[in-house]
Design an enzyme around this catalytic site. Structure first.
Site, PDB file in Angstrom:
ATOM      1  N   ASN A  34       0.783  -1.240   0.000  1.00  0.00           N
ATOM      2  CA  ASN A  34       0.000   0.000   0.000  1.00  0.00           C
ATOM      3  C   ASN A  34       0.815   1.290   0.000  1.00  0.00           C
ATOM      4  O   ASN A  34       0.469   2.242   0.718  1.00  0.00           O
ATOM      5  CB  ASN A  34      -1.028  -0.043   1.138  1.00  0.00           C
ATOM      6  CG  ASN A  34      -2.123  -1.040   0.800  1.00  0.00           C
ATOM      7  OD1 ASN A  34      -2.537  -1.130  -0.363  1.00  0.00           O
ATOM      8  ND2 ASN A  34      -2.578  -1.813   1.774  1.00  0.00           N
TER       9      ASN A  34
ATOM     10  N   SER B 230      -5.630 -10.657   3.541  1.00  0.00           N
ATOM     11  CA  SER B 230      -5.083  -9.294   3.539  1.00  0.00           C
ATOM     12  C   SER B 230      -3.980  -9.215   2.492  1.00  0.00           C
ATOM     13  O   SER B 230      -3.451 -10.243   2.046  1.00  0.00           O
ATOM     14  CB  SER B 230      -4.515  -8.960   4.912  1.00  0.00           C
ATOM     15  OG  SER B 230      -3.300  -9.664   5.108  1.00  0.00           O
ATOM     16  N   THR B 231      -3.611  -7.986   2.132  1.00  0.00           N
ATOM     17  CA  THR B 231      -2.517  -7.813   1.170  1.00  0.00           C
ATOM     18  C   THR B 231      -1.271  -8.545   1.644  1.00  0.00           C
ATOM     19  O   THR B 231      -0.584  -9.204   0.867  1.00  0.00           O
ATOM     20  CB  THR B 231      -2.187  -6.318   0.988  1.00  0.00           C
ATOM     21  OG1 THR B 231      -3.364  -5.630   0.584  1.00  0.00           O
ATOM     22  CG2 THR B 231      -1.110  -6.113  -0.051  1.00  0.00           C
ATOM     23  N   GLY B 232      -0.982  -8.433   2.954  1.00  0.00           N
ATOM     24  CA  GLY B 232       0.219  -9.065   3.485  1.00  0.00           C
ATOM     25  C   GLY B 232       0.192 -10.578   3.269  1.00  0.00           C
ATOM     26  O   GLY B 232       1.193 -11.173   2.864  1.00  0.00           O
TER      27      GLY B 232
ATOM     28  N   TRP C 220       1.752  -7.173  12.782  1.00  0.00           N
ATOM     29  CA  TRP C 220       1.372  -7.198  14.195  1.00  0.00           C
ATOM     30  C   TRP C 220       0.006  -6.524  14.321  1.00  0.00           C
ATOM     31  O   TRP C 220      -0.079  -5.316  14.588  1.00  0.00           O
ATOM     32  CB  TRP C 220       2.425  -6.479  15.066  1.00  0.00           C
ATOM     33  CG  TRP C 220       2.099  -6.583  16.531  1.00  0.00           C
ATOM     34  CD1 TRP C 220       1.392  -5.659  17.274  1.00  0.00           C
ATOM     35  CD2 TRP C 220       2.411  -7.656  17.429  1.00  0.00           C
ATOM     36  NE1 TRP C 220       1.245  -6.098  18.558  1.00  0.00           N
ATOM     37  CE2 TRP C 220       1.861  -7.317  18.683  1.00  0.00           C
ATOM     38  CE3 TRP C 220       3.090  -8.877  17.283  1.00  0.00           C
ATOM     39  CZ2 TRP C 220       1.976  -8.148  19.803  1.00  0.00           C
ATOM     40  CZ3 TRP C 220       3.203  -9.695  18.395  1.00  0.00           C
ATOM     41  CH2 TRP C 220       2.663  -9.334  19.633  1.00  0.00           C
TER      42      TRP C 220
ATOM     43  N   HIS D 135     -11.001  -8.256   6.866  1.00  0.00           N
ATOM     44  CA  HIS D 135      -9.974  -9.286   7.015  1.00  0.00           C
ATOM     45  C   HIS D 135     -10.046  -9.961   8.374  1.00  0.00           C
ATOM     46  O   HIS D 135     -10.731  -9.498   9.276  1.00  0.00           O
ATOM     47  CB  HIS D 135      -8.582  -8.664   6.878  1.00  0.00           C
ATOM     48  CG  HIS D 135      -8.385  -7.984   5.580  1.00  0.00           C
ATOM     49  ND1 HIS D 135      -8.530  -8.626   4.377  1.00  0.00           N
ATOM     50  CD2 HIS D 135      -8.045  -6.697   5.282  1.00  0.00           C
ATOM     51  CE1 HIS D 135      -8.292  -7.764   3.402  1.00  0.00           C
ATOM     52  NE2 HIS D 135      -8.004  -6.595   3.925  1.00  0.00           N
TER      53      HIS D 135
END
Ligand code: CTP
Length: 319
Positions: free
Chosen positions: A132, A241-243, A263, A293
């Site tokens: 992002n 999620s993007t992660g 985290w 998410h």
């Protein structure tokens, strides 16, 4: 049992916390992490049964022609027309075609990075993925400067660049993209309706200002296949999620994956406050079922993979 053996680690949506508010599963950190190469290979093989990471990382020019209609992935009734500008920015081949890296960093945006001193370590990896379009220079010491692959949800344009409505915000954005220096800018443009104006303005700016970024737009099936992969390991994540998407893709290209800035909890292991993002004042939104998410569940899964040597999760200071 699932191949990852995750079923024994099944978690329910209300994560157990100790009295300090710190998730109890993170209180005993594992010393002396070592990569488990056979597990890494097994996960890669398993992931590749679901996604063709090389192709799913981006649609390519030959997939569409200008004027084609695309149905949004998570909102099938809504459609988007492929403009000439968008079409001109689709890559000819996947930006990760034939790529292989020894070590990769996937950098999430948690405030846990602040005062971590992890910048140098992050920059030392062979491939650095960021999520992002986060600010880097003001935080270089903690987050580093290198980015080889940067994601950008369309919502970032509204949230961090005022919808590109005035010249100042537009210039700030252009400068940020110039900082990408020919690396990959990954825009999930076909996920949900809402940001199409922003995507189009970004695309137009890239073309008009001749910005040297390598644009990529994830395939229409990416979310579904990533969800499918985790589901077969008994991890039910409706909207990764993007992660997590980046970790899953990285398993295809990276022999050793290091995660930083993951985290999703408001306090650290010592009970100190942790900002949701290291760079802004956004609040935690992911503890209710209303949020898109399930980051605490994702985190628990990543933590389990860390303890098995499949990835390395850094949530404290770097040496
Ligand atoms: N992340 C985390 N803990 C936080 C913030 C972020 O673990 N406190 C991870 C998540 O995997 C997240 C990624 O870092 O997807 C990038 O963070 P962010 O840009 O905040 O993602 P969001 O916009 O919140 O969500 P997404 O892009 O996944 O829709």
């Amino acid at each position: 049992d699932s191949e990852l053996g995750t079923s024994r680690l099944m978690v329910n949506s209300s994560e157990k916390s100790s009295r300090s508010g710190v998730p109890s599963f993170f209180q005993h950190s594992v010393e002396g992490w070592r990569v488990n190469s056979s597990l890494v290979l097994m996960i890669r093989k398993d992931v590749l049964r679901f996604l063709d990471a090389e192709r799913d990382v981006s649609v390519v020019k030959s997939s569409f022609k200008p004027g084609d209609t695309i149905h949004y992935v998570l909102d099938r009734r809504r459609t988007l027309n492929v403009s000439h500008t968008l079409h001109s920015l689709l890559p000819d081949v996947s930006p990760l075609k034939n790529k292989r890296f020894r070590t990769c960093a996937v950098v999430g945006n948690s405030g846990v990075l602040l005062n971590s001193g992890c910048g140098k370590e992050i920059d030392s990896h062979d491939f650095v993925i960021r999520c992002n379009l986060p600010p880097l220079s003001e935080f270089a010491e903690d987050v580093g400067l290198r980015s080889d692959f940067t994601t950008m949800n369309p919502s970032v344009i509204q949230r961090a660049y005022g919808g590109l409505k005035n010249a100042t915000d537009t210039e700030r954005f252009v400068q940020r993209l110039r900082g990408l220096n020919d690396s990959v800018l990954w825009i999930p443009a076909f996920m949900v309706k809402g940001g199409e104006r922003h995507v189009e303005s970004v695309n137009e700016l890239i073309v008009k200002r001749k910005l040297r970024v390598r644009t990529a737009y994830p395939s229409l099936r990416l979310i579904h296949v990533v969800r499918g992969y985790w589901l077969t390991n008994k991890i039910n994540i409706k909207r990764p999620s993007t992660g997590l998407l980046m970790y899953t893709l990285a398993t295809r290209f990276c022999d050793e994956i290091h995660l930083y800035g993951f985290w999703p909890f408001p306090r650290d292991a010592n009970g100190n406050m942790v900002k949701y993002h290291y760079y802004d004042m956004l609040k935690y939104r992911y503890f209710s079922n209303a949020g898109p998410h399930r980051m605490p569940l994702e985190f628990k899964t990543l933590k389990m993979l860390h303890s098995k040597g499949a990835l390395k999760l850094t949530t404290s200071k770097c040496e």
